[in-house]
Design a protein around this motif. Sequence first.
Motif, PDB file in Angstrom:
ATOM      1  N   MET A   1     -50.067 -41.277  38.265  1.00 39.57           N
ATOM      2  CA  MET A   1     -51.044 -42.126  37.588  1.00 39.57           C
ATOM      3  C   MET A   1     -52.332 -41.364  37.312  1.00 39.57           C
ATOM      4  O   MET A   1     -53.124 -41.775  36.466  1.00 39.57           O
ATOM      5  N   VAL A   2     -52.510 -40.257  38.022  1.00 40.53           N
ATOM      6  CA  VAL A   2     -53.664 -39.396  37.777  1.00 40.53           C
ATOM      7  C   VAL A   2     -53.205 -38.228  36.917  1.00 40.53           C
ATOM      8  O   VAL A   2     -52.235 -37.553  37.259  1.00 40.53           O
ATOM      9  N   PRO A   3     -53.829 -37.949  35.780  1.00 39.70           N
ATOM     10  CA  PRO A   3     -53.426 -36.813  34.949  1.00 39.70           C
ATOM     11  C   PRO A   3     -53.494 -35.506  35.718  1.00 39.70           C
ATOM     12  O   PRO A   3     -54.315 -35.330  36.622  1.00 39.70           O
ATOM     13  N   LYS A   4     -52.597 -34.564  35.347  1.00 37.51           N
ATOM     14  CA  LYS A   4     -52.563 -33.275  36.032  1.00 37.51           C
ATOM     15  C   LYS A   4     -53.883 -32.525  35.909  1.00 37.51           C
ATOM     16  O   LYS A   4     -54.282 -31.787  36.800  1.00 37.51           O
ATOM     17  N   CYS A   5     -54.559 -32.719  34.779  1.00 38.76           N
ATOM     18  CA  CYS A   5     -55.817 -32.002  34.582  1.00 38.76           C
ATOM     19  C   CYS A   5     -56.877 -32.448  35.577  1.00 38.76           C
ATOM     20  O   CYS A   5     -57.817 -31.711  35.873  1.00 38.76           O
ATOM     21  N   LEU A   6     -56.736 -33.685  36.118  1.00 39.75           N
ATOM     22  CA  LEU A   6     -57.679 -34.152  37.123  1.00 39.75           C
ATOM     23  C   LEU A   6     -57.199 -33.826  38.526  1.00 39.75           C
ATOM     24  O   LEU A   6     -57.989 -33.711  39.455  1.00 39.75           O
ATOM     25  N   LYS A   7     -55.875 -33.683  38.684  1.00 36.18           N
ATOM     26  CA  LYS A   7     -55.341 -33.296  39.995  1.00 36.18           C
ATOM     27  C   LYS A   7     -55.815 -31.909  40.375  1.00 36.18           C
ATOM     28  O   LYS A   7     -56.344 -31.675  41.447  1.00 36.18           O
ATOM     29  N   GLU A   8     -55.573 -30.965  39.451  1.00 31.05           N
ATOM     30  CA  GLU A   8     -55.937 -29.577  39.698  1.00 31.05           C
ATOM     31  C   GLU A   8     -56.466 -28.987  38.392  1.00 31.05           C
ATOM     32  O   GLU A   8     -55.779 -28.986  37.381  1.00 31.05           O
ATOM     33  N   ARG A   9     -57.664 -28.496  38.418  1.00 32.41           N
ATOM     34  CA  ARG A   9     -58.309 -28.032  37.198  1.00 32.41           C
ATOM     35  C   ARG A   9     -57.583 -26.852  36.578  1.00 32.41           C
ATOM     36  O   ARG A   9     -57.578 -26.678  35.367  1.00 32.41           O
ATOM     37  N   ARG A  10     -56.932 -26.036  37.400  1.00 32.32           N
ATOM     38  CA  ARG A  10     -56.303 -24.838  36.873  1.00 32.32           C
ATOM     39  C   ARG A  10     -55.102 -25.161  35.982  1.00 32.32           C
ATOM     40  O   ARG A  10     -54.665 -24.322  35.205  1.00 32.32           O
ATOM     41  N   VAL A  11     -54.517 -26.381  36.110  1.00 34.07           N
ATOM     42  CA  VAL A  11     -53.329 -26.728  35.335  1.00 34.07           C
ATOM     43  C   VAL A  11     -53.608 -26.652  33.844  1.00 34.07           C
ATOM     44  O   VAL A  11     -52.758 -26.254  33.058  1.00 34.07           O
ATOM     45  N   ARG A  12     -54.802 -27.005  33.431  1.00 35.22           N
ATOM     46  CA  ARG A  12     -55.111 -27.023  32.001  1.00 35.22           C
ATOM     47  C   ARG A  12     -55.080 -25.640  31.386  1.00 35.22           C
ATOM     48  O   ARG A  12     -54.881 -25.492  30.193  1.00 35.22           O
ATOM     49  N   LYS A  13     -55.274 -24.603  32.198  1.00 34.99           N
ATOM     50  CA  LYS A  13     -55.356 -23.247  31.666  1.00 34.99           C
ATOM     51  C   LYS A  13     -54.121 -22.414  32.011  1.00 34.99           C
ATOM     52  O   LYS A  13     -54.132 -21.207  31.820  1.00 34.99           O
ATOM     53  N   THR A  14     -53.053 -23.025  32.520  1.00 35.71           N
ATOM     54  CA  THR A  14     -51.843 -22.279  32.845  1.00 35.71           C
ATOM     55  C   THR A  14     -51.211 -21.770  31.559  1.00 35.71           C
ATOM     56  O   THR A  14     -50.866 -22.564  30.690  1.00 35.71           O
ATOM     57  N   PRO A  15     -51.024 -20.465  31.407  1.00 31.47           N
ATOM     58  CA  PRO A  15     -50.546 -19.910  30.133  1.00 31.47           C
ATOM     59  C   PRO A  15     -49.191 -20.445  29.696  1.00 31.47           C
ATOM     60  O   PRO A  15     -48.991 -20.748  28.522  1.00 31.47           O
ATOM     61  N   HIS A  16     -48.242 -20.585  30.623  1.00 29.11           N
ATOM     62  CA  HIS A  16     -46.897 -20.974  30.188  1.00 29.11           C
ATOM     63  C   HIS A  16     -46.863 -22.420  29.698  1.00 29.11           C
ATOM     64  O   HIS A  16     -46.057 -22.759  28.821  1.00 29.11           O
ATOM     65  N   LEU A  17     -47.748 -23.282  30.204  1.00 26.10           N
ATOM     66  CA  LEU A  17     -47.813 -24.651  29.692  1.00 26.10           C
ATOM     67  C   LEU A  17     -48.402 -24.689  28.290  1.00 26.10           C
ATOM     68  O   LEU A  17     -47.967 -25.466  27.433  1.00 26.10           O
ATOM     69  N   ILE A  18     -49.388 -23.850  28.049  1.00 27.36           N
ATOM     70  CA  ILE A  18     -49.973 -23.770  26.701  1.00 27.36           C
ATOM     71  C   ILE A  18     -48.940 -23.281  25.698  1.00 27.36           C
ATOM     72  O   ILE A  18     -48.788 -23.835  24.601  1.00 27.36           O
ATOM     73  N   ILE A  19     -48.189 -22.235  26.073  1.00 30.13           N
ATOM     74  CA  ILE A  19     -47.170 -21.692  25.172  1.00 30.13           C
ATOM     75  C   ILE A  19     -46.061 -22.704  24.947  1.00 30.13           C
ATOM     76  O   ILE A  19     -45.559 -22.854  23.823  1.00 30.13           O
TER      77      ILE A  19
END
Length: 650
Positions: A606-624
């Motif tokens: 229920m909590v977005p991953k970007c709020l769980k852990e800030r580093r998730v938003r900048k993970t390269p493989h998720l962006i790709i």
Amino acid sequence: MAACHSLTLLNGELAGDPLDLKMFESTGWTLEEPAVPETTNYELLTPTIVRPSRTANINVDDVHLPLEVGIVQQHQFVSSLQRASVVARILGEDVLRVYCKGAPEMIRTLSKKETVPEDLDEILHFYAEKGYRVIAVGTRMLEKTHRELQKMTRDEVECELEFLGLVIMENRLKPATTPIIRELKEANILVVMITGDNIHTAVSVAKECGILAPGERVVHLCVESSGLVPVVCCESSRHGAPIGRRTALTRSWRSVDSGRGSSRSALTDSEAPAEDPNYKVVMNGDTWKVLREHYPQQVARVIERGAVFARMTSDQKQQLVTEYQALGYYVGMCGDGANDCGALRAAHTGVSLSELESSVAAPFTSADPDIVCVARVLREGRAALTTSFGVFNFMVAYSLTEFFSVAFLYYFDSNLTDFQFLYIDVAMIVNFAFFFGMTEAYRGKLCKIPPLTSLLGLVPLVSLIGQMILIGVAQYFSYFALTLFPWYERHLYEGDEANECWENYAIFTVSMFQYIVMPIVFSHGAPYRRSVVTNKHLMISIIIMTAVSIYITVAPAKFLAEFLQLKMPNDILLSYIVLAVAAFHFVIAVFFERVIVQYLMERKEMVPKCLKERRVRKTPHLIIKRELTDSDYLECDSGIKFVREGSSGK
């Protein structure tokens, strides 16, 4: 097959590469390593001798007896060379014989053209696409002395071979392989095959074990020479179809001037990989080398969709592991050979499936040679991480709880006594902290959601802050219940006995149960650890300390009350109210942690991953991954373009 290997005898048992061992056993020959020098026969002090046993399937009518082959020189298998060889002498002969085995494409280049069958490629593809492991063998005669042999280089020995044929081996999957790979993929874990085998064999095995799933398009990247720079081309097929032939996909490749004096390529077919988000990429070591040298910007996107990497050398395996780590992946590697050592050492977690060379490089060695250990390592690792977080939260909460008690009593010119501090710190906290980590890992299927890796995320902070609020409220209610009794008088400072007061009793007694609640609350169970009730040592400790705390709260012996400097209330009803407050706090604390934090915030996300852990938003493989899935038009500096036909008017 009997002589070209690196087997040796350890305590009377054959040991060495599993492939060599199986091949040698199939011949029915025996191996001896004599301790007595035999310089007369082989010009060596300690030669390795192989000879056929009585059960060996060999026609001895055309050879002189006894048949013995002495191995006078060995060239170990090197993944970059894709071959191994030995120089041997048959007893009674004056000439040396070279026996060489390796990848068919390599043995063919080392053999005389007239000895290579014209239909070799057709036969090789036939067996490789069925998942068989194919090795080519060749030989040559050397009219050299032992001293002349010592002066020859390996390349001089392994040339002008007579191509003898192919050794076909059925390398069946172990029963546990497919279920484990299925479990890993269901847990959203990327599974990739890195092998030195033929690419057709690797793809066939990948389809059989589930690395390539039904319905996935298989895109084969291959290398072609074009101008000054090699060009990476594509071959595409649906699951179950061979990838050895060009499809209509390759007819749409065209030359693109990149302005750098070299030819590039563009992919504009309607069946381009970018159209299908389920496509997987397979390639061999040669393509990998060209991709890294000439198209470095494409490496991340290619390996994000990678599934099979065949004919990879030891260095290339290590490079691939490093590239995945650069994308933000936590990489685990399984291997059983010497050519896996670099990748095993580079991976975050290396697991050796053999007790030979790879076990030296890997931090883990499996007792059983299958990949069941992978799931176990993941379970144990996740349980260990969850335990570390739980212990940290427990120690922080314990310190803050004690701080709340002291701060509350300071307001009434009081404090916890020395022996109360001692009882809390030694009898309770040290006890619970010692048994906290004895809860075993969860034994069910791996969860799709990995455990948190940051203590500063929203979820752990909500958990800790929420529990501390509940602890503060419970201590206040215990004091508030005390104020309702008519005999209560506010404590005033009176010198040495300043800590003996009813406020001290109310706060200390309720806090004892709060320290008992905390190890239960922060001992998270499924999906990473088993339930806290399975931790027998911790549960016995909690039961004993609960009984002792109830005894201290309700009716302690006079000497114990004096020892702890407790001022017992005038009405025993207050003791029962304290127990009720502690029980109510236990129920609310467990509900908050299990339902709100663990179930809703972690499992249901229920909590977005970007709020769980800030580093998730900048993970390269998720962006790709988002780019490859959502983009209609992808272009990189390398000049390779993936265009989805029919979208946005294209």
